[in-house]
Each structure stands twice: as C-alpha cells, then as structure tokens.
Design a protein around this motif. Structure first.
Motif, PDB file in Angstrom:
ATOM      1  N   SER A  60     123.047  45.212 -88.236  1.00  0.00           N
ATOM      2  CA  SER A  60     122.487  45.849 -87.049  1.00  0.00           C
ATOM      3  C   SER A  60     121.828  47.179 -87.370  1.00  0.00           C
ATOM      4  O   SER A  60     120.940  47.628 -86.635  1.00  0.00           O
ATOM      5  N   ASN A  86     126.335  48.194 -80.967  1.00  0.00           N
ATOM      6  CA  ASN A  86     126.479  47.853 -79.551  1.00  0.00           C
ATOM      7  C   ASN A  86     125.339  46.946 -79.083  1.00  0.00           C
ATOM      8  O   ASN A  86     125.564  45.925 -78.410  1.00  0.00           O
ATOM      9  N   TYR A  97     123.496  45.001 -80.914  1.00  0.00           N
ATOM     10  CA  TYR A  97     123.591  43.711 -81.601  1.00  0.00           C
ATOM     11  C   TYR A  97     124.641  42.823 -80.940  1.00  0.00           C
ATOM     12  O   TYR A  97     124.395  41.646 -80.661  1.00  0.00           O
ATOM     13  N   TYR A  98     125.821  43.385 -80.683  1.00  0.00           N
ATOM     14  CA  TYR A  98     126.881  42.592 -80.063  1.00  0.00           C
ATOM     15  C   TYR A  98     126.538  42.192 -78.627  1.00  0.00           C
ATOM     16  O   TYR A  98     126.817  41.074 -78.204  1.00  0.00           O
ATOM     17  N   HIS A 149     124.551  39.162 -78.092  1.00  0.00           N
ATOM     18  CA  HIS A 149     125.286  37.907 -78.250  1.00  0.00           C
ATOM     19  C   HIS A 149     126.491  37.847 -77.307  1.00  0.00           C
ATOM     20  O   HIS A 149     127.413  37.053 -77.520  1.00  0.00           O
ATOM     21  N   TRP A 150     126.484  38.659 -76.267  1.00  0.00           N
ATOM     22  CA  TRP A 150     127.652  38.771 -75.403  1.00  0.00           C
ATOM     23  C   TRP A 150     128.081  37.453 -74.757  1.00  0.00           C
ATOM     24  O   TRP A 150     129.291  37.210 -74.633  1.00  0.00           O
ATOM     25  N   LEU A 206     130.356  36.052 -77.200  1.00  0.00           N
ATOM     26  CA  LEU A 206     131.435  36.907 -77.653  1.00  0.00           C
ATOM     27  C   LEU A 206     132.458  37.213 -76.567  1.00  0.00           C
ATOM     28  O   LEU A 206     133.598  37.564 -76.880  1.00  0.00           O
ATOM     29  N   VAL A 223     133.824  45.933 -78.788  1.00  0.00           N
ATOM     30  CA  VAL A 223     132.478  46.488 -78.608  1.00  0.00           C
ATOM     31  C   VAL A 223     132.550  47.966 -78.252  1.00  0.00           C
ATOM     32  O   VAL A 223     131.800  48.786 -78.790  1.00  0.00           O
ATOM     33  N   THR A 251     133.564  49.679 -82.577  1.00  0.00           N
ATOM     34  CA  THR A 251     132.268  50.020 -83.183  1.00  0.00           C
ATOM     35  C   THR A 251     132.210  51.505 -83.538  1.00  0.00           C
ATOM     36  O   THR A 251     131.730  51.882 -84.608  1.00  0.00           O
ATOM     37  N   LEU A 310     136.505  43.224 -86.443  1.00  0.00           N
ATOM     38  CA  LEU A 310     135.079  42.982 -86.207  1.00  0.00           C
ATOM     39  C   LEU A 310     134.583  41.754 -86.972  1.00  0.00           C
ATOM     40  O   LEU A 310     133.668  41.065 -86.510  1.00  0.00           O
ATOM     41  N   GLU A 352     132.688  38.732 -85.287  1.00  0.00           N
ATOM     42  CA  GLU A 352     131.335  38.299 -85.655  1.00  0.00           C
ATOM     43  C   GLU A 352     131.287  36.835 -86.064  1.00  0.00           C
ATOM     44  O   GLU A 352     130.216  36.220 -86.049  1.00  0.00           O
ATOM     45  N   ILE A 370     129.594  34.710 -83.579  1.00  0.00           N
ATOM     46  CA  ILE A 370     128.131  34.769 -83.537  1.00  0.00           C
ATOM     47  C   ILE A 370     127.525  33.708 -84.442  1.00  0.00           C
ATOM     48  O   ILE A 370     126.497  33.100 -84.126  1.00  0.00           O
TER      49      ILE A 370
END
Length: 413
Positions: free
Chosen positions: A4, A174, A176-177, A180-181, A184, A194, A198, A389, A393, A396
């Motif tokens: 990210s 933040n 990036y995540y 894909h929320w 996630l 998140v 992070t 994390l 990930e 994802i």
C-alpha cells in the motif's frame, strides 16, 4: 502492509540495499574527493572534528550534495519503473529520515571528539599540571552548546517529519484495506485491525527501522574510532594482551546478550499475539451487547474475560523471568566498559580525556551491536501486530478467514 505504501515492495527493498551498497562503495572508492570539482576540495581538519563548524565544512557539504543526487536518481528510476501514489513519502520521505539519522550519528561523533580536549583540560585543572582559565573552560562549554543546538534542531524537525511520515503510511494501509472492506468485514476484529493495528504497525516499523539504520551507521562511524583506540588499550582482564581488544569485547558481549535474551523471551511473541485475539473477542461481544439485548450475557462475558485474565497472567509470568534476565544483563552492561579498561586505568596508560572518549565510543559500538537486545520487547509487539495483519490480508488474496482456534494455534507456533 507494504504494497500500500511502497512500489513493488520485494524488488524495492532489495534495490534499496543494492543502491545503498553501490553508493557507499563509490563514495569510499574515490567519490569523497570529487567535491574538489565544485571547489569543495579542502581536506577535513582534525581539530575541527569536535566543533560545530564541522557540519558545514567542505567535506560535509559535498556529502550532502552526493546524497541528494543519489536519492533523486533512485526516486526517478522508481517513478519511471513503477509509479506509486505514495512514492514521494515512501521514497523521498524515507531518504530524508535516513539522512537525518546519519546526521545524528555525526553529532555523536562530534561530541566524542569534543570529549578528549575537554576532559584533558578538566584533568589538567584538577591536577594543576597546567594553567586553565575560566575563559578556556567556558569556551569549551559553548562549543558543546553549539553542537547540542544543532542536534536539538535536527532532532525536533526529525520527530515532526516522522510523525507525518508514519501517518501517511497508516493512511495508505487504511485506503488499501477499505478498498477491500466487503471481503474483510467478515474477519473477526476487522475494525480493530484497520483502525488500531495499522497505526501500531507503521509506528513500530518506523521506530525499529530508524534504530536499525542508526545502529548500522553508528558502527560504520565508531568502529574505526574504537579500532584506533585499541592500539593504545591492548590489555584485557584475564586474557591479557589481545589485538583489537575493545572491538572484540564489544562484539562478544553484545552477541552474548542478544542470544541470551532471544532464548529467554522466545515465548513472548505468541503470547502477545494471543492477547490481541482474546481482547478483541471480549471487546467485540461487548460492542454487540450495546445494540442487542441477547448478546453480552453474563455467562458469555465471564468466559471471554476468563480468557483475557488467563492470558494476561501467563504474560506476567513469562515477562517476569524475561525482565529479570534483561535487567540483570543491562545492569552488568553499565560496568562492563570499566572492567575492560581496568588494567589500562590502573597502569595509568590513559588520560581522563582519552578514557571518556573510549567509554563513549565503546558505548556507541556496543549499543549498536545490542540492537536486538534493546529492541526485543518492541519486536515482540511488532510480531504480534504483523501476524494479525497477515491473517487479515490472507482474505484479500482469496483465503477464508481463519477460525479463532486456528489463528490461536498459529500464535503459539
């Protein structure tokens, strides 16, 4: 965590190592003298080493220019090869932090050079071997104040800039995540990962990274100094005459401490990781109970809190013997340099000024070798956040969210 903020992270970090090695090799291979082409050819004056003016001497100014050119070339390559929206912060910002870390190491070198004349003057005044005036004494104090003022100014700016740099990394993670929320959000504790992890990850990585770079730079700066002092101080307790005695003493003592504390604290990363899990499960049930009367019932909450209590008590137990070992080592570490210098002090082979320079240089080299010792508890915390994390990930990339029992067993591994 990395993609990210950094362009093509694996290749990027290897390129950083390679480019740094090339630039350092070119500098010591002759580039340090190229400043003469710009009129910066004056050789550094040894008497200037312990003065604030050393920071704007010809050799330093040429290094500033060389570092800037090398950084801009590296950044231009990555901007062309793999453009990234956070490149200005991840590349140029990291380079600025690297430079300020180098500058602070040079401040330590300047202070070490100042120690010799100052403490020799103090010894002369106390022993009345030569006349020392108040003007001379206050002059040396003003010299130190000048070095300290530069160090404070750079240090304050560095902390201010790094605070922004850390938050930009959190910002990148933040974004990036959250992109894909939908996938996630089903992960247990997703909101905490998140919102909290992070920031913890970026802050801890910054601290460890800067300390690692500072340790390496300190070794590069002070090992030659310690090696030079080793020609005067050649005798060690028990072993007698040893070539490069101070260097070997610093290396072996730090290696012992690093291995010893790593062995003693081997269980801590898994326990810290599990602690985050049980705390997240307890907090999540309480949050559900705020909106749903059927959730957060006393038996359920009691079971969840029992897990929290059990894990904390295990942490307290393991940290107890780890802290005993760590504090014992660090307290012994305070007197270790004097033990090494004892034969030379008793024989009167060194002056007070030289002793202070040796003690400071020895401390700088030894603390650099002890990077893992000094950072072990922080590394434990980072590993805990990193594991959380990483499992986060995995979703994802198409992996199902791990069930609590599986993630907990991963923590124990």
């Amino acid at each position: 965590m990395f993609v990210s903020f950094f362009p093509n992270p694996k290749l990027f970090f290897w390129s950083v190592v390679l480019w740094t090695a090339v630039c350092v090799g070119v500098w010591y291979g002759g580039a340090s003298g190229w400043g003469a082409l710009l009129g910066l050819g004056a050789a550094p004056d040894p008497a200037q080493a312990g003065r604030v003016s050393v920071f704007w001497s010809d050799s330093f100014i040429w290094f500033y220019i060389y570092f800037t050119i090398a950084t801009l070339l590296f950044a231009a390559f990555w901007q062309f090869y793999a453009p990234h929206p956070w490149a200005r912060w991840s590349i140029l910002g990291s380079a600025l932090i690297l430079f300020m870390t180098y500058f602070q190491v040079q401040v330590s070198v300047a202070v070490n050079a100042w120690y010799g004349p100052f403490y020799d003057m103090v010894q002369a005044a106390l022993a009345k071997t030569r006349p020392v005036t108040l003007a001379e004494f206050y002059g040396e104090m003003l010299t130190f104040a000048g070095i300290a003022f530069v160090a404070v100014s750079v240090g304050v700016f560095m902390r201010f800039f790094m605070s922004h740099w850390i938050f930009r990394w959190r910002n990148a993670m933040n974004d990036y995540y959250m992109s894909h929320w939908p996938r996630l959000r089903v992960v247990e504790g997703a909101s905490q990962r998140v919102q909290e992890d992070t920031m913890r990850f970026s802050t801890t990585m910054e601290g460890l990274g800067v300390n690692l770079v500072s340790s390496v730079m300190t070794l590069i700066a002070f090992l030659p100094i310690l090696l030079q002092y080793s020609y005067t101080i050649t005798e060690m307790p028990i072993f007698g005459e040893v070539p490069h005695a101070l260097v070997w003493a610093a290396l072996l003592w730090a290696a012992f401490g690093t291995g010893f504390l790593a062995l003693v604290g081997i269980k801590l990363p898994g326990l810290e990781f599990r602690n985050q899990r049980v705390e997240a499960a307890y907090r999540k049930e309480l949050v559900y109970g705020e909106d749903n009367a059927d959730r957060a019932q006393p038996p359920t909450v009691a079971d969840l809190f029992t897990n929290v209590r059990r894990n904390y008590f295990r942490l307290y137990f393991h940290y107890t013997y780890f802290n005993v070992a760590r504090i014992f080592y660090l307290q012994t570490d305070n007197i270790f340099p004097y033990i090494i210098l004892a034969p030379s002090i008793v024989a009167g082979k060194i002056t007070l000024g030289l002793m202070q320079q040796v003690l400071n240089a020895f401390e700088q080299v030894r603390s650099s070798f002890q990077y893992l010792v000094n950072s072990w508890t922080t590394i434990v915390e980072l590993l805990s956040v990193y594991k959380r994390l990483r499992t986060f990930e995995a979703v994802i990339h198409g992996a199902p969210p791990p069930p609590p029992e599986e993630e907990a067993s991963f923590a124990k591994a």
